[in-house]
Write a protein that holds these residues in place. Structure first.
Motif, PDB file in Angstrom:
ATOM      1  N   SER A 295      56.587  -9.696 123.419  1.00 51.87           N
ATOM      2  CA  SER A 295      56.324 -11.099 123.753  1.00 51.87           C
ATOM      3  C   SER A 295      55.602 -11.255 125.086  1.00 51.87           C
ATOM      4  O   SER A 295      55.015 -12.309 125.357  1.00 51.87           O
ATOM      5  N   SER A 296      55.639 -10.221 125.929  1.00 52.31           N
ATOM      6  CA  SER A 296      55.005 -10.335 127.243  1.00 52.31           C
ATOM      7  C   SER A 296      53.492 -10.133 127.167  1.00 52.31           C
ATOM      8  O   SER A 296      52.784 -10.362 128.139  1.00 52.31           O
ATOM      9  N   HIS A 298      49.766 -11.047 126.346  1.00 54.87           N
ATOM     10  CA  HIS A 298      48.929 -12.219 126.067  1.00 54.87           C
ATOM     11  C   HIS A 298      47.746 -11.746 125.226  1.00 54.87           C
ATOM     12  O   HIS A 298      46.834 -11.092 125.727  1.00 54.87           O
ATOM     13  N   PRO A 300      44.700 -12.933 122.803  1.00 51.06           N
ATOM     14  CA  PRO A 300      43.935 -14.095 122.338  1.00 51.06           C
ATOM     15  C   PRO A 300      43.760 -14.121 120.827  1.00 51.06           C
ATOM     16  O   PRO A 300      43.655 -15.186 120.224  1.00 51.06           O
ATOM     17  N   GLN A 713      42.326 -18.461 127.068  1.00 51.05           N
ATOM     18  CA  GLN A 713      43.340 -18.114 128.074  1.00 51.05           C
ATOM     19  C   GLN A 713      44.601 -18.973 127.965  1.00 51.05           C
ATOM     20  O   GLN A 713      45.589 -18.700 128.630  1.00 51.05           O
ATOM     21  N   LEU A 714      44.578 -20.006 127.121  1.00 49.97           N
ATOM     22  CA  LEU A 714      45.757 -20.863 126.959  1.00 49.97           C
ATOM     23  C   LEU A 714      45.927 -21.141 125.473  1.00 49.97           C
ATOM     24  O   LEU A 714      45.099 -21.810 124.856  1.00 49.97           O
ATOM     25  N   LYS A 715      47.020 -20.616 124.889  1.00 48.53           N
ATOM     26  CA  LYS A 715      47.164 -20.679 123.440  1.00 48.53           C
ATOM     27  C   LYS A 715      48.583 -21.031 123.054  1.00 48.53           C
ATOM     28  O   LYS A 715      49.548 -20.576 123.667  1.00 48.53           O
TER      29      LYS A 715
END
Length: 1191
Positions: A295-296, A298, A300, A713-715
């Protein structure tokens, strides 16, 4: 970067200092690879400056860490204590960088015991690496050579020769083994053997597949291979670099004869993590930090990502992944192979070979040799002993009992042999599966170009493989996988290689595969149909394993031994535990004349030096190189450059690649659609349906997800596109006011459904909200795909995406500067390519989401001048589609339309239109009925052009109308949303035909009527010869314009006499009824002498069916009864018998003119034979056509 992916590492005596081995691969632009093998060890630091600097860095970090941990929660402190046991010099130097906080937290754990580093107490060690680069994956030989080199350094006694001699020897004097041969060369401490497969064997692959299957299990490995074959993005995750390579190389090795065409980086260092943004298929591996969780990360791209957590033995596959063909049988066969080698098929267990004491092994072997001398060994035991002796000789041992050292080597060699045999057997299983699936692929390769230059110049517009024909001969259970695999780059590259082989040498892997197929065809005399053939296990397992065993047990060639070089004496003096500084000038001496570099060049299959006599007769290899380089979207070598300029250039290439892929994909979809349209013109449905539609649209969904994931970068969730839609929805809802009217609705449409919801239509947000309300239990990825399907079917995809991208501020918040969506010009071109899809019709949403509730609108369009007011009738409708019907829906009085909601009916086919009022004034001339799907925007037109009411026309109170899809988004939709449906001012063409004079009928040309009849029958034959998922609408072919029913009606109307005044309509059903009545009367009176008609089953069935239709409670009129008569006759395979009966009936001569087709024996016989050919097909009629008839 690849030798030490995490940088330089420092440890103390309190940490593990065991040497570590890993390998890596470097891909070149021409598709070739080199392999690197790394032996990492730790050497004591003797520099006082480095020790002092390390102590200072530790103290600085300790102060910072102590101050930060005092302000943090206990949980964060405990997590720091369990942080990595190694740290890089880079992370220590950049201790102020937030991104390295996790690494810095581990300094207290990696330097010294009890959380401190004291030079007086602790010994500092630094990592060093020995690396050997090879053109082929000689894993075992390289590992042994590097290990022996390191052992020589740590040994208390100096090696016989300087280390430069051994390194010079392997670089310049040890050649590649010839194909099909093995080679013994000498390391520092003993001989090493490597082997190379022959020309008719599978390519070299030494990475242990047994370990890969033990780590993940058979089921997971098959799923992982399926993901690789379908070119999803694959991310490997493990603490161990060598495990990353083992899995990656294992998967790509099993792809034979296909080759991975995209980014291939089994080990991605921290500086290259920006490549996880790559919007293309990739196979990459990243190292798991100690204690890090899935889960850590990131990531895309997750919509089409296969995530492989090697250490936890699990594989997360993308949604909707098709099963590998015959997957259960394949898993069973692989499990049997693993069990024969003592490995569990379940995975998750790594069994290390148990090493017996060399001394004990030596004693046991001495006893065996004594038994042999005394004649106490049987045949099997004797064979085992001979293998032991062969291994000992291979290892260079003299007498078996001289030393336990040779016996210590024996088990390692035996394990290597076992691994090699397991490798080749697993690979043979997969090679056998691909041979079974693609054994006839050459029959479907299309050779259309005259020469290679013309083929290369028209590559994008050339069709090289007949995918439809290939799929038509495959088992149904394989189609989902194969239809997607045929769209991949690796299959395209494979077929391209076959085409190019007409002018240049074949790729070695393809040549080997083709040779195997030819050999199998020679021995396979069964000729089994590929659609029905059963699973056959591989029969060459033991034969292939014996070839490797023979080479490994007995070396065919021996390389030159290492020898003393011309070098300065005194340098590089042996110090146990310290690797000496090598004399570079000595190692550079052989660069110009060495045989190794020549062999490396020769091994590159695309190098111009490989020109042979065969090349002279065709095209030189520069042409093949041109093709090979054209296939590569990215320069592989550039990917490893972490400089900002190179990173920018890489992402710029990603942007160009996405735009090019969109252009090709939309072109492919349009070509597929146009091809079907031209082939099926006038033969029912011409849309891409079923299998091919799903495949192409799935590919489009994948492209959109990768495009929206580039630079994200933001999902929220796993879908990049759906995340963007949710962010956009949240922004829009902030600015929306409740009183704001819905765009596109007018007053008459502001009605609510039964459940109180407002009907949804055109806008982007309304479509998003509808997808959110679907009770399908969809994931984020599923919702994104559903939205794409809906927008594509509505021809709004490009428009919706354009609206989504208008919020520039939101784009800048969500995306990094290098993201595709921030390149305005490319973005506009991307949307333009998607806009081209509006020229074709799709039913992708309707066909995929079959269980959802849809709102429909039905509007009756009456004739204006020829109709009494609609107020006099009380109509009802029942709409039917491929998924069911709506049930009877009453239309309120004084209205001409109705809204209703029901389960998705699929593509609409028929509509029953009736009225309950049977009074003489209740009649209306209906032009057509329009049905609108309020969700997808599709419009269906059901032409009628006939009266509905008693005492007019054929007196029908109920009609079955056949529908046709009207493309949404055109001019015909412009006035669609007015309050009342428009009335047509004049009769349509269909109505004119109904109202036409009898004289015009009599002038119908018999040739035209017969041609129409043949065309209708041919369309039915073609329908049944198509794949089930590619068929159109059978009801249209039977009852629609140009169908069997109207064509047969023309045939029976030809030459029909009438004595009606004022040229009123005549109906074929009148003649059929009279003919049947005549037959029954003649039968009752026994007066059959004057006719050629003979009593029998055909006559009985004709009378029975006509009477059953007449007594049906449905009031469908004479035209409806004749339609029902033909449909039942063709379904029950009786129609071909009935026509001759009607022709021979005495009534026919009185009713028809002499030149009528029904009185032409040849015409009737031809028509009867034509209808008889349809008997081989099973015809299933829609319920709406046959409802109410009791046979």
């Amino acid at each position: 970067m690849l030798c030490m992916p995490r940088g330089l590492s420092f440890r103390t005596q309190a940490d593990r200092l065991d040497p570590q081995f890993h390998s890596f691969t470097i891909s070149f632009d021409d598709g070739t690879r080199s392999y690197g093998f790394v032996h990492t060890f730790y050497e004591e630091v003797t520099s006082a400056q480095i020790i002092t600097a390390m102590q200072t860095l530790y103290q600085m970090h300790h102060v910072e860490h102590h101050s930060s941990s005092s302000a943090s929660s206990p949980s964060s402190s405990s997590s720091s204590a369990s942080s990595p046991s190694t740290c890089s010099m880079d992370s220590l130097v950049s201790s102020m960088d937030e991104s390295d906080a996790e690494s810095l937290a581990g300094v207290s754990g990696c330097l010294g015991c009890a959380g401190s580093f004291e030079p007086a107490r602790d010994t500092l060690y630094v990592s060093k690496a020995l690396c050997l680069i090879s053109p082929l994956p000689f894993l075992q030989a390289s590992r042994q050579f590097l290990s022996q080199l390191h052992q020589a350094v740590t040994s208390q006694t100096a090696p016989p020769l300087p280390l430069e001699s051994y390194i010079h020897n392997i670089l310049y004097e040890v050649p590649l083994p010839p194909p099909g041969r093995s080679l013994r060369f000498h390391g520092v401490q003993g001989p090493i053997v490597c082997q190379r497969p022959g020309a008719d064997e599978l390519p070299l692959g030494e990475y242990p597949l047994g370990e890969a299957f033990s780590l993940l299990g058979v089921d997971n490995m098959v799923q992982l291979l399926t993901c690789a074959l379908l070119e999803t993005q694959i991310l490997l995750y493990s603490q161990d670099y060598q495990r990353l390579m083992t899995i990656a190389e294992g998967v790509t090795t099993l792809l034979f004869p296909f080759q991975w065409q995209h980014i291939y980086l089994p080990i991605v260092s921290t500086s290259l993590h920006h490549l996880l943004d790559a919007p293309v298929p990739f196979l990459m591996g990243i190292q798991r930090r100690d204690g890090a969780q899935r889960s850590s990360l990131h990531l895309p791209h997750e919509a089409n990502l296969c995530f492989v957590d090697i250490d936890n033995h699990c594989v997360e596959t993308p949604e909707d992944l098709p099963a590998f063909p015959d997957q259960a049988e394949l898993v069973q066969e692989l499990s049997e192979v693993l069990l024969r080698f003592g490995l569990s098929p379940q995975g998750g267990v790594i069994t290390k070979p148990t090493t017996t004491s060399p001394r004990l092994s030596s004693l046991v072997l001495e006893d065996l040799m004594e038994d042999r001398r005394n004649g106490n060994l049987g045949g099997e035991e004797l064979a085992v002993l001979e293998r032991l002796q062969a291994l000992a000789q291979r290892c260079g041992g003299g007498k078996m009992s001289d030393s336990g050292k040779t016996l210590g080597l024996f088990e390692e060699e035996e394990e290597e042999l076992k691994s090699a045999k397991l490798n080749i057997q697993i690979r043979e299983v997969f090679a056998g599966r691909f041979a079974a699936m693609f054994g006839r692929y050459e029959e479907f390769v299309i050779h259309s170009a005259l020469d290679l230059d013309s083929w290369l110049s028209n590559r994008e517009g050339t069709l090289n493989f007949d995918k439809g024909s290939f799929l038509s001969v495959q088992p149904v259970t394989h189609l989902r996988f194969l239809s997607r695999f045929l769209e991949t780059s690796m299959f395209s590259f494979f077929v391209d290689g076959k085409v190019i082989s007409h002018w240049a040498d074949r790729e070695p892997q393809q040549q080997l595969f083709d040779n195997r197929l030819e050999r199998e065809r020679l021995y396979d005399t069964d000729g089994v149909d590929s659609r029905n053939c059963s699973y056959r296990k591989c029969t060459t397992l033991f034969e292939s394993a014996q070839a490797i065993e023979h080479r490994l047990l007995k070396a065919d060639h021996t390389a030159i031994h290492p020898h003393l070089l011309d070098m300065r004496i005194g340098q590089g003096r042996h110090q146990p535990g310290y690797f000496p500084k090598l004399q570079a000038d000595v190692l550079a001496q052989g660069q110009n004349t060495n045989r190794w570099s020549g062999r490396v060049t020769a091994s590159r299959r695309t190098d111009p030096k490989r020109l042979t006599a065969a090349d002279q007769s065709g095209v030189d290899n520069e042409q093949r190189q041109k093709h090979t380089f054209a296939r590569k979207n990215l320069r592989q070598a550039k990917l490893l450059d972490p400089s900002p300029e190179a990173v920018t250039q890489t992402h710029r290439e990603f942007v160009d690649g996405l735009l090019s892929e969109c252009r090709l994909k939309t072109k492919r979809m349009l070509m597929e659609r146009m091809g079907k349209e031209s082939a099926e013109l006038g033969q029912g449905e011409a849309n891409i349906t079923g299998l091919q539609e799903n495949t192409l649209i799935h590919s489009l969904c994948d492209l959109l997800e990768r495009t929206w994931g580039h630079g994200l970068q933001l999902k929220q969730g796993k879908s990049a596109l759906w995340s963007h839609l949710l962010h956009y929805q949240a922004e829009q809802e902030k600015t929306e006011t409740p009183t704001e009217p819905q765009s596109g609705f007018n007053g008459s449409d502001q009605r609510t459904l039964d459940d109180g919801a407002v009907p949804l239509r055109g806008s982007l947000l309304q479509d998003v909200r509808f997808i959110q309300t679907m009770s399908e239990g969809l994931s984020d990825v599923g919702q994104a795909r559903a939205w794409i399907h809906l927008a594509l079917e509505k021809k709004m995809l490009s428009q919706h995406l354009k609206e989504l991208l208008t919020n520039q501020e939101l784009l800048r918040q969500l995306y990094k500067p290098h993201a595709f969506l921030l390149f305005e010009e490319e973005r506009e071109q991307f949307l333009f390519h998607l806009l081209s899809l509006n020229t074709v019709d799709y039913l992708c949403f309707t066909h995929v989401f079959t269980s959802i509730s849809i709102q429909y609108r039905v509007a009756i369009i009456p004739m204006k001048k020829l109709s009494i007011a609609m107020a006099t009738v009380n109509p009802w409708v029942c709409v039917s589609g491929e998924l069911g019907d709506s049930g009877v829906r009453q239309i309120p009085k004084n209205t001409q339309e109705i809204f209703f909601q029901c389960k998705n009916l699929g593509r609409l086919s028929t509509l029953q239109l009736g009225q309950e009022n049977s009074g003489l004034l209740a009649k209306c001339l209906i032009d057509s009925v329009m049905v609108y799907n309020e969700i997808t925007g599709h419009t269906y037109k059901f032409p009628c052009g006939r009266w509905l009411g008693k005492g007019v026309g054929d007196g029908s109170l109920e009609r079955v109308l056949i529908g046709q899809l009207v493309s949404p988004g055109g001019e015909e939709d412009a006035g669609r949303w007015t309050g009342t449906p428009p009335e047509l001012a004049s009769p349509s063409q269909a109505v004119r035909a109904v109202l036409g004079s009898l004289g015009s009928r009599s002038r119908m040309l018999s040739v035209e009527v017969q041609e129409d009849m043949r065309e209708a029958a041919n369309n039915l034959v073609k329908y049944f010869h198509k794949h089930e998922q590619e068929r159109g609408n059978l009801t249209v072919l039977l009852c629609g314009e140009g169908g069997l029913v109207p064509s047969l009606e023309k045939f029976l109307l030809h030459g029909l006499k009438t004595n009606r005044l004022f040229q009123r309509n005549v109906f074929v059903w009148d003649f059929v009824e009279k003919a049947v009545a005549s037959m029954e009367t003649d039968d009752q009176m026994g007066d059959l002498h004057g006719s050629t008609l003979t009593k029998g089953p055909p006559c009985d069935s004709l009378c029975h069916y006509v009477n059953a239709i007449n007594v049906s409670p449905r009031n469908i009129g004479k035209e409806g009864k004749f339609q029902l008569f033909v449909c039942l006759g063709i379904r029950d395979q009786l129609l071909f018998q009935w026509l001759p009966l009607l022709a021979e009936c005495p009534l026919t001569a009185r009713t028809y003119e002499e030149g009528a087709l029904l009185r032409d024996r040849a015409a009737v016989h031809s028509l009867s034979r034509m209808l008889h050919t349809l008997n081989e097909f099973t015809i299933i009629l829609e319920t709406a056509l046959v409802k109410g008839v009791d046979l």
